[in-house]
Design a protein around this motif. Sequence first.
Motif, PDB file in Angstrom:
ATOM      1  N   ARG A   1       5.372 -29.347 -46.349  1.00  0.00           N
ATOM      2  CA  ARG A   1       4.393 -29.478 -45.273  1.00  0.00           C
ATOM      3  C   ARG A   1       5.081 -29.798 -43.946  1.00  0.00           C
ATOM      4  N   LYS A   2       6.117 -30.619 -44.019  1.00  0.00           N
ATOM      5  CA  LYS A   2       6.856 -30.971 -42.810  1.00  0.00           C
ATOM      6  C   LYS A   2       7.547 -29.741 -42.226  1.00  0.00           C
ATOM      7  N   SER A   3       8.137 -28.914 -43.085  1.00  0.00           N
ATOM      8  CA  SER A   3       8.794 -27.697 -42.622  1.00  0.00           C
ATOM      9  C   SER A   3       7.781 -26.730 -42.008  1.00  0.00           C
ATOM     10  N   ASN A   4       6.608 -26.626 -42.618  1.00  0.00           N
ATOM     11  CA  ASN A   4       5.562 -25.759 -42.062  1.00  0.00           C
ATOM     12  C   ASN A   4       5.152 -26.209 -40.674  1.00  0.00           C
ATOM     13  N   ASP A   5       5.011 -27.533 -40.501  1.00  0.00           N
ATOM     14  CA  ASP A   5       4.591 -28.076 -39.204  1.00  0.00           C
ATOM     15  C   ASP A   5       5.663 -27.891 -38.139  1.00  0.00           C
ATOM     16  N   GLU A   6       6.926 -28.131 -38.509  1.00  0.00           N
ATOM     17  CA  GLU A   6       7.991 -28.157 -37.518  1.00  0.00           C
ATOM     18  C   GLU A   6       8.569 -26.775 -37.224  1.00  0.00           C
ATOM     19  N   PHE A   7       8.604 -25.901 -38.228  1.00  0.00           N
ATOM     20  CA  PHE A   7       9.304 -24.632 -38.051  1.00  0.00           C
ATOM     21  C   PHE A   7       8.404 -23.407 -38.256  1.00  0.00           C
ATOM     22  N   GLY A   8       7.133 -23.645 -38.538  1.00  0.00           N
ATOM     23  CA  GLY A   8       6.210 -22.527 -38.663  1.00  0.00           C
ATOM     24  C   GLY A   8       6.344 -21.739 -39.949  1.00  0.00           C
ATOM     25  N   SER A   9       6.998 -22.303 -40.960  1.00  0.00           N
ATOM     26  CA  SER A   9       7.067 -21.614 -42.255  1.00  0.00           C
ATOM     27  C   SER A   9       5.678 -21.643 -42.902  1.00  0.00           C
ATOM     28  N   VAL A  10       5.461 -20.780 -43.902  1.00  0.00           N
ATOM     29  CA  VAL A  10       4.118 -20.626 -44.481  1.00  0.00           C
ATOM     30  C   VAL A  10       4.147 -20.845 -45.996  1.00  0.00           C
ATOM     31  N   VAL A  11       5.044 -21.702 -46.445  1.00  0.00           N
ATOM     32  CA  VAL A  11       5.164 -21.969 -47.881  1.00  0.00           C
ATOM     33  C   VAL A  11       4.028 -22.882 -48.325  1.00  0.00           C
TER      34      VAL A  11
ATOM     35  N   ASN B   1      21.035 -37.323 -52.264  1.00  0.00           N
ATOM     36  CA  ASN B   1      19.752 -38.026 -52.304  1.00  0.00           C
ATOM     37  C   ASN B   1      18.671 -37.341 -51.465  1.00  0.00           C
ATOM     38  N   ILE B   2      17.779 -38.116 -50.854  1.00  0.00           N
ATOM     39  CA  ILE B   2      16.605 -37.558 -50.183  1.00  0.00           C
ATOM     40  C   ILE B   2      17.011 -36.657 -49.015  1.00  0.00           C
ATOM     41  N   ARG B   3      18.079 -37.028 -48.322  1.00  0.00           N
ATOM     42  CA  ARG B   3      18.518 -36.202 -47.196  1.00  0.00           C
ATOM     43  C   ARG B   3      18.909 -34.801 -47.679  1.00  0.00           C
ATOM     44  N   GLU B   4      19.599 -34.731 -48.806  1.00  0.00           N
ATOM     45  CA  GLU B   4      19.974 -33.433 -49.362  1.00  0.00           C
ATOM     46  C   GLU B   4      18.742 -32.654 -49.813  1.00  0.00           C
ATOM     47  N   LEU B   5      17.788 -33.350 -50.427  1.00  0.00           N
ATOM     48  CA  LEU B   5      16.562 -32.688 -50.861  1.00  0.00           C
ATOM     49  C   LEU B   5      15.801 -32.120 -49.667  1.00  0.00           C
ATOM     50  N   GLU B   6      15.672 -32.888 -48.602  1.00  0.00           N
ATOM     51  CA  GLU B   6      14.948 -32.412 -47.416  1.00  0.00           C
ATOM     52  C   GLU B   6      15.615 -31.178 -46.828  1.00  0.00           C
ATOM     53  N   ASN B   7      16.950 -31.214 -46.684  1.00  0.00           N
ATOM     54  CA  ASN B   7      17.657 -30.067 -46.137  1.00  0.00           C
ATOM     55  C   ASN B   7      17.509 -28.841 -47.031  1.00  0.00           C
ATOM     56  N   THR B   8      17.513 -29.081 -48.356  1.00  0.00           N
ATOM     57  CA  THR B   8      17.378 -27.977 -49.307  1.00  0.00           C
ATOM     58  C   THR B   8      16.004 -27.325 -49.201  1.00  0.00           C
ATOM     59  N   ILE B   9      14.952 -28.148 -49.138  1.00  0.00           N
ATOM     60  CA  ILE B   9      13.588 -27.614 -49.031  1.00  0.00           C
ATOM     61  C   ILE B   9      13.393 -26.913 -47.694  1.00  0.00           C
ATOM     62  N   GLN B  10      13.929 -27.487 -46.644  1.00  0.00           N
ATOM     63  CA  GLN B  10      13.809 -26.869 -45.319  1.00  0.00           C
ATOM     64  C   GLN B  10      14.464 -25.494 -45.302  1.00  0.00           C
ATOM     65  N   ARG B  11      15.664 -25.398 -45.852  1.00  0.00           N
ATOM     66  CA  ARG B  11      16.369 -24.116 -45.890  1.00  0.00           C
ATOM     67  C   ARG B  11      15.603 -23.095 -46.733  1.00  0.00           C
ATOM     68  N   ALA B  12      15.089 -23.543 -47.878  1.00  0.00           N
ATOM     69  CA  ALA B  12      14.341 -22.637 -48.758  1.00  0.00           C
ATOM     70  C   ALA B  12      13.073 -22.133 -48.078  1.00  0.00           C
ATOM     71  N   CYS B  13      12.379 -23.005 -47.364  1.00  0.00           N
ATOM     72  CA  CYS B  13      11.152 -22.609 -46.668  1.00  0.00           C
ATOM     73  C   CYS B  13      11.434 -21.566 -45.595  1.00  0.00           C
ATOM     74  N   LEU B  14      12.552 -21.727 -44.896  1.00  0.00           N
ATOM     75  CA  LEU B  14      12.884 -20.804 -43.810  1.00  0.00           C
ATOM     76  C   LEU B  14      13.359 -19.451 -44.332  1.00  0.00           C
ATOM     77  N   LEU B  15      13.989 -19.435 -45.509  1.00  0.00           N
ATOM     78  CA  LEU B  15      14.570 -18.199 -46.021  1.00  0.00           C
ATOM     79  C   LEU B  15      13.698 -17.506 -47.062  1.00  0.00           C
ATOM     80  N   SER B  16      12.718 -18.214 -47.599  1.00  0.00           N
ATOM     81  CA  SER B  16      11.905 -17.633 -48.663  1.00  0.00           C
ATOM     82  C   SER B  16      11.079 -16.457 -48.147  1.00  0.00           C
ATOM     83  N   GLN B  17      10.924 -15.447 -49.015  1.00  0.00           N
ATOM     84  CA  GLN B  17      10.152 -14.259 -48.656  1.00  0.00           C
ATOM     85  C   GLN B  17       8.676 -14.381 -49.021  1.00  0.00           C
ATOM     86  N   GLY B  18       8.326 -15.405 -49.779  1.00  0.00           N
ATOM     87  CA  GLY B  18       6.944 -15.563 -50.215  1.00  0.00           C
ATOM     88  C   GLY B  18       6.397 -16.942 -49.889  1.00  0.00           C
TER      89      GLY B  18
END
Length: 479
Positions: A332-342, A361-378
């Motif tokens: 949800r944070k990635s959608n709000d900040e970067f306009g992703s639609v996951v 830890n959490i910092r790695e998880l956040e970066n991982t989810i953010q990257r996935a949201c930006l690169l995901s095709q669906g």
Amino acid sequence: MALERVLVVDDEESIRWVLSKALTRQGLKVDLADCGANARKLLEENDYDLALIDIKMPDVSGLDLLDELHENFPRLSVIMMTAESSMKNAVEAMKRGAYDYITKPFDLDALDGIILKAQKIANTQAEVLRLKSAIKNQNQSERSIIGNSKPMQEVYKLLGKVSASDITVLITGESGTGKELIARAVHFNSKRVGQPFVALNCAAIPHELLESELFGFEKGAFTGATERKIGKFEQANGGTIFLDEIGDMPLELQAKLLRVIQEKEITRTGGNQAIDIDVRIVAATNQDLEKCVEKKIFREDLYYRLNVLPISLPPLRERAEDIPLLVDFFIRKSNDEFGSVVSSCSEKAMEQLVRYPWPGNIRELENTIQRACLLSQGQVLRASDFPQQSTDIPAQEENDSLESLIETKLRTSLAKKDIVEINDLYEMVLHQMERPLIRIILDKTRGNQVRAAEILGINRNTLRKKIQTLGIIPEKGGE
């Protein structure tokens, strides 16, 4: 002081001179403009808290300039000046949003009264803005601390205990566990809410500059000190200072920090005057300070001063049941900040994320989810969106391989009910195999947790905790 800089706009040099002297005497910084064009230029270059504007000027009407200021600088207070004390001018000025209206020649005492009134209103507005900001930051801080696991429940209990007092707090935990979020929660739930929260990472500042960052310096204290600088402790006065990575502070500076804690005063570098401060200290580290004390790289007396009530943050691998909540929050944070639609994460992908040990830890998880949201095709994140978090072998192959190992060990032992030879099986597998391992053993023992714990070589309560943490639903069997 909320009211600091004033702009005076008048085409009469004598008026500008008189106002400059009167306002400077009150400790205000004053800029002067002789026409509307020069006023506009100064307004583009500087931030003003108050403007005094003549109604009649050669290039623009003061009332028209007032309209421009009201539209472009809505927080700027404006006092209109005129030599014509007509009701029309007064009504028109106030109707267009002027803060006040004075006529020439004006009494400087009356002007002082108006400035004092504007000062009080500005201070009130600044306090309201600070409180609104504090409430906003408090809400953001609380929303960002995610987790319902038992380890996090213990953290919440400690937060409640420390927030009610001014006790010094030491937050420990691995990098990326959210120590600054907890520090902010301590501040925003304390009586100091509304006052400054100032953070400083002691590891990010070169040792030779850290002292001046903390305590400030006087003009001329060293080469390059062309003006006085206020340090973090003075900036945090009345509020909370957060000293992150306190374990990286050099020994000589630790002694000065200890004195600040004891004496509740600081001295700027190059200065000789002690300055009283009222600051709550919250420190954090990812190091074992007790070992640092043993190695003589951290002062023992400072350690005990800081460690009055410690808060230990669990690594993410010890609170894996919180991962689905965190994943949802970061999507949800990635959608709000970067306009992703996951919208969500697939079950297989989530299982993969829960199994992964997350060294960052959490910092790695956040970066991982953010990257996935930006690169995901669906709109749904798949396991393929997390290649770095995948295990070396597919999940089914992982299960088959592990089961083959276990079959060899258990073939005769389970039949004879002899577990002595395999009571260290738990230590024989890698961390990422923990979930399928426990599932297989529970299946082999038909859900008998006592027997499963014996085979694994772990305590029954430990097994129960891991079943809950890993989200395993065992078959019902004998206890």
